[in-house]
Design a protein around this motif. Sequence first.
Motif, short mmCIF file in Angstrom:
data_model
loop_
_atom_site.label_atom_id
_atom_site.label_comp_id
_atom_site.label_asym_id
_atom_site.label_seq_id
_atom_site.Cartn_x
_atom_site.Cartn_y
_atom_site.Cartn_z
N SER A 78 -53.35 -23.65 19.45
CA SER A 78 -52.56 -24.79 18.98
C SER A 78 -51.07 -24.46 19.06
CB SER A 78 -52.93 -25.14 17.54
OG SER A 78 -54.28 -25.56 17.45
N ALA A 79 -50.73 -23.19 18.72
CA ALA A 79 -49.33 -22.77 18.82
C ALA A 79 -48.86 -22.78 20.28
CB ALA A 79 -49.17 -21.38 18.22
N ILE A 80 -49.74 -22.34 21.19
CA ILE A 80 -49.41 -22.35 22.62
C ILE A 80 -49.20 -23.78 23.10
CG2 ILE A 80 -50.32 -21.87 24.93
CD1 ILE A 80 -51.72 -19.42 23.71
N LEU A 81 -50.06 -24.68 22.63
CA LEU A 81 -49.91 -26.09 23.01
C LEU A 81 -48.60 -26.66 22.46
CD1 LEU A 81 -53.55 -27.44 22.51
CD2 LEU A 81 -52.39 -26.89 24.65
N GLY A 82 -48.17 -26.18 21.30
CA GLY A 82 -46.88 -26.60 20.76
C GLY A 82 -45.74 -26.21 21.68
N THR A 83 -45.82 -24.99 22.23
CA THR A 83 -44.82 -24.55 23.21
C THR A 83 -44.84 -25.45 24.44
OG1 THR A 83 -45.08 -22.26 22.49
CG2 THR A 83 -44.04 -22.61 24.63
N CYS A 84 -46.03 -25.75 24.93
CA CYS A 84 -46.16 -26.62 26.12
C CYS A 84 -45.57 -28.00 25.85
CB CYS A 84 -47.62 -26.73 26.53
SG CYS A 84 -48.36 -25.19 27.11
N ALA A 85 -45.83 -28.54 24.65
CA ALA A 85 -45.31 -29.87 24.31
C ALA A 85 -43.78 -29.88 24.36
CB ALA A 85 -45.81 -30.29 22.94
N VAL A 86 -43.15 -28.82 23.83
CA VAL A 86 -41.69 -28.74 23.85
C VAL A 86 -41.19 -28.61 25.28
CG1 VAL A 86 -39.70 -27.38 23.13
CG2 VAL A 86 -41.58 -27.78 21.53
N MET A 87 -41.86 -27.79 26.08
CA MET A 87 -41.46 -27.61 27.48
C MET A 87 -41.54 -28.93 28.24
SD MET A 87 -43.15 -23.96 28.57
CE MET A 87 -42.48 -22.41 27.98
N TRP A 88 -42.58 -29.70 27.98
CA TRP A 88 -42.70 -31.00 28.65
C TRP A 88 -41.66 -31.98 28.13
CZ3 TRP A 88 -48.60 -30.38 28.11
CH2 TRP A 88 -49.14 -29.93 29.32
N MET A 89 -41.42 -31.94 26.83
CA MET A 89 -40.49 -32.88 26.21
C MET A 89 -39.08 -32.69 26.76
SD MET A 89 -39.56 -33.36 22.17
CE MET A 89 -41.30 -33.37 21.74
N PHE A 90 -38.64 -31.44 26.88
CA PHE A 90 -37.27 -31.15 27.31
C PHE A 90 -37.18 -30.84 28.81
CE2 PHE A 90 -37.02 -30.53 22.77
CZ PHE A 90 -35.75 -30.99 22.45
N ARG A 91 -38.31 -30.96 29.52
CA ARG A 91 -38.34 -30.68 30.95
C ARG A 91 -37.74 -29.30 31.25
NH1 ARG A 91 -39.19 -35.88 29.07
NH2 ARG A 91 -39.84 -37.29 30.73
N LEU A 92 -38.16 -28.30 30.47
CA LEU A 92 -37.62 -26.95 30.63
C LEU A 92 -38.10 -26.30 31.92
CD1 LEU A 92 -38.03 -25.60 26.97
CD2 LEU A 92 -36.02 -26.65 28.02
N LEU A 93 -39.32 -26.61 32.31
CA LEU A 93 -39.92 -26.05 33.52
C LEU A 93 -40.67 -27.17 34.24
CD1 LEU A 93 -41.48 -22.77 32.04
CD2 LEU A 93 -39.45 -22.91 33.50
N CYS A 128 -39.51 -21.71 18.16
CA CYS A 128 -39.67 -22.00 16.74
C CYS A 128 -40.92 -22.83 16.44
CB CYS A 128 -38.44 -22.73 16.20
SG CYS A 128 -36.93 -21.78 16.29
N ILE A 129 -41.18 -23.84 17.27
CA ILE A 129 -42.31 -24.75 17.01
C ILE A 129 -43.65 -24.00 17.00
CG2 ILE A 129 -43.64 -26.69 17.94
CD1 ILE A 129 -41.11 -27.56 16.54
N PRO A 130 -43.96 -23.19 18.01
CA PRO A 130 -45.26 -22.48 17.97
C PRO A 130 -45.38 -21.54 16.78
CG PRO A 130 -43.90 -21.65 19.76
CD PRO A 130 -43.25 -22.90 19.26
N LEU A 131 -44.26 -20.92 16.41
CA LEU A 131 -44.30 -20.04 15.24
C LEU A 131 -44.60 -20.83 13.98
CD1 LEU A 131 -43.86 -17.17 14.17
CD2 LEU A 131 -41.43 -17.73 13.90
N ALA A 132 -43.95 -22.00 13.85
CA ALA A 132 -44.19 -22.85 12.68
C ALA A 132 -45.64 -23.35 12.66
CB ALA A 132 -43.22 -24.03 12.69
N VAL A 133 -46.16 -23.74 13.84
CA VAL A 133 -47.56 -24.21 13.92
C VAL A 133 -48.52 -23.09 13.54
CG1 VAL A 133 -49.35 -24.98 15.52
CG2 VAL A 133 -47.08 -25.99 15.64
N PHE A 134 -48.27 -21.90 14.08
CA PHE A 134 -49.15 -20.75 13.82
C PHE A 134 -49.17 -20.40 12.34
CE2 PHE A 134 -50.01 -16.18 13.56
CZ PHE A 134 -51.17 -16.08 14.31
N LEU A 135 -48.00 -20.26 11.72
CA LEU A 135 -47.93 -19.89 10.31
C LEU A 135 -48.45 -21.01 9.42
CD1 LEU A 135 -44.42 -18.13 10.23
CD2 LEU A 135 -46.69 -17.06 10.30
N GLY A 136 -48.12 -22.26 9.76
CA GLY A 136 -48.57 -23.38 8.96
C GLY A 136 -50.08 -23.53 8.95
N LEU A 137 -50.71 -23.43 10.13
CA LEU A 137 -52.17 -23.55 10.20
C LEU A 137 -52.86 -22.38 9.52
CD1 LEU A 137 -52.67 -24.95 13.83
CD2 LEU A 137 -52.67 -26.19 11.66
N HIS A 138 -52.32 -21.18 9.66
CA HIS A 138 -52.91 -20.02 8.99
C HIS A 138 -52.81 -20.17 7.47
CE1 HIS A 138 -54.67 -16.90 11.41
NE2 HIS A 138 -53.72 -17.03 12.34
#
Length: 636
Positions: A207-222, A179-189
Amino acid sequence: MGSDVRVAGDETVYGFSASQDGSSRVCQFLLDCPLFAASTLEDKARSVGLAYIKELKSGEVLFHKGDRAKTLFYLLDGRLALEGEPDKDTLGAGFYGEESVMGMPTYIAGLVASRACTVLVMPRAFIALHSRYAQFYQGIVDHFHRQLSGELVISEPSGSLALARVDNGMLVGWALSLCIPLAVFLGLHSLKSEGLLDLSDNGITYSAILGTCAVMWMFRLLPDYITGLFSILSAVLMGIAAPETAFSGFSSDSFFLAMGILGLSVVIKSSGLSYRLFIALLRIGPARKFWYNLSFFTVGGLLTPFIPTTNGRVTLVANLLPEILTGVPEKIRRAEGPRLKMNLLHGASLLSPFFVSSKSVNFIVLGMLPLQVQESFQWVSWFIAGSAVCGVMLALYLLLNLVMFRNRVSFVVPKSIVRSQQQLLGRLTGQEWSGLLGLAVLLFGLMFSSLHKLDIAWVAMAILFYLMMFGFLGQKQFRASIDWSFLVFLGSLIGMVNVIRETGIHLWLSDQLNFLVVLMDSSPGIFVVVLAISIALVRIVLPINATVIVFATLLIPLASNVSLNPWIIGFLILLFSESFILPYQASYYSLFLELTSSVEVGSQKKIFVFHCAIWLIKLSAVYASIPFWVHLGLLA
């Protein structure tokens, strides 16, 4: 040894069905039996060709007492009796012949079929395949011991048949990563279409890809290195950046410097040089608890410049705590244990910001500095610039140690024990000498880089070549002991920063933070407090490396417009990001607690307060060092 093993609390028959053929029954047994829960599907598949079904007639012997113990059995159907004792209670479904798994030469009792039986036969190759799994091996050993003690009912191994539990936090994390990268992508566009955003399409996508990375780091998904690799691989696959840019980190000087130091650190760890250093410190110093604490801190501190991962240093020194506290009376352990524990942990972590080679993110921050600043702040000059903060911080840390953990207990490690340990270690081995020589060459290269004009990365690689050429770092060690995940993470982070620069994201973000330029230039003292508090708040949700990247990307470009040297910004980000209070905030703290869990020490509340106080110590040390930075010309 025969035993009435009821793994689930009754005579559970795994894999038995009259309508199945032999291989199907073996397959079902492997899937159902909890002792094989940890075995991989590949190993289970291999096992189908190794095990087989055997039918026994009434009175037929399964094995005699004294036969070579080379086969494990599981009774699927029928009853067994001890050989020579047919009148005693018969034995039902379960494992028999556990001696074969435990390495005993012969069976200590014989078994015979008291009526027609169906037995699953597991030969030596089958046993070897699964004995490397603790759940299987320990389960068989428990069966054997319980049978000898007369306990015939064995409880199911914890979690072996439990349904996989869904981690709600992970579900939320994965949902947000979509959801976050989608929101970043649509919001910035949307902002760009309204003329409110000056950022390229590639910049918006990344920026949307970095949003995904931030969530992955935050929740320790990978694991961190997989997330980093995802960020640069996505940039290439989506045409955001050329491979030469996205994967530039894997050909950078920082990458090769880290590889060389990692190779040297493997030799240091495997040779036992750090343990010899610890014993030497105990031998030369007084038999006082102050000296033991100082030795703990010193060992970790001396390893900091040469082992470029905090987790690696923690793994190396953690075993010193149970060694010195095992057998100590509980009163002493609870009084002095917390101080020893904290000195061992912070000795390996507290000095990380002061050595550019101590962590991967230090290399990243160095690479983000302007080229002229990078050349001015290599290994020695980096340490000199931070030395005032280091000195003040260590003095305050020592004072805090003495005040918070003061006690009246007497704690002495007899010198006779230390002398015996040193005697057993003997003289330095060839591997230890090679490690010392490598350290000496690296230090010489770092300290006199202005004279020999060689890039320190290639000096480190030369050390690595020497260690491999003379066999001090073997092929197996090179493959298994070097932290390749760390190197992948380092290369990925460098590539990520280069993609951010190429897409112009850093310039756009800097434009949004112009108010900080005024704060940096006019009130650097206030800026330091704002930065420290901001990082502390972000560290509640983001891990150390992600926090450093976010703040360095935002703030380092701003420093070029003020009288504040960009190095100070990078250094402060590293210093405050390294702070933690709870274990989840630092992977190496969690690892340390896990490695030292066998030693129970005093109140955790005092340790919590200690970590909060360290944050204040760092802030105080920075303020005390401002005149020193002014003297060096780093601050107007």
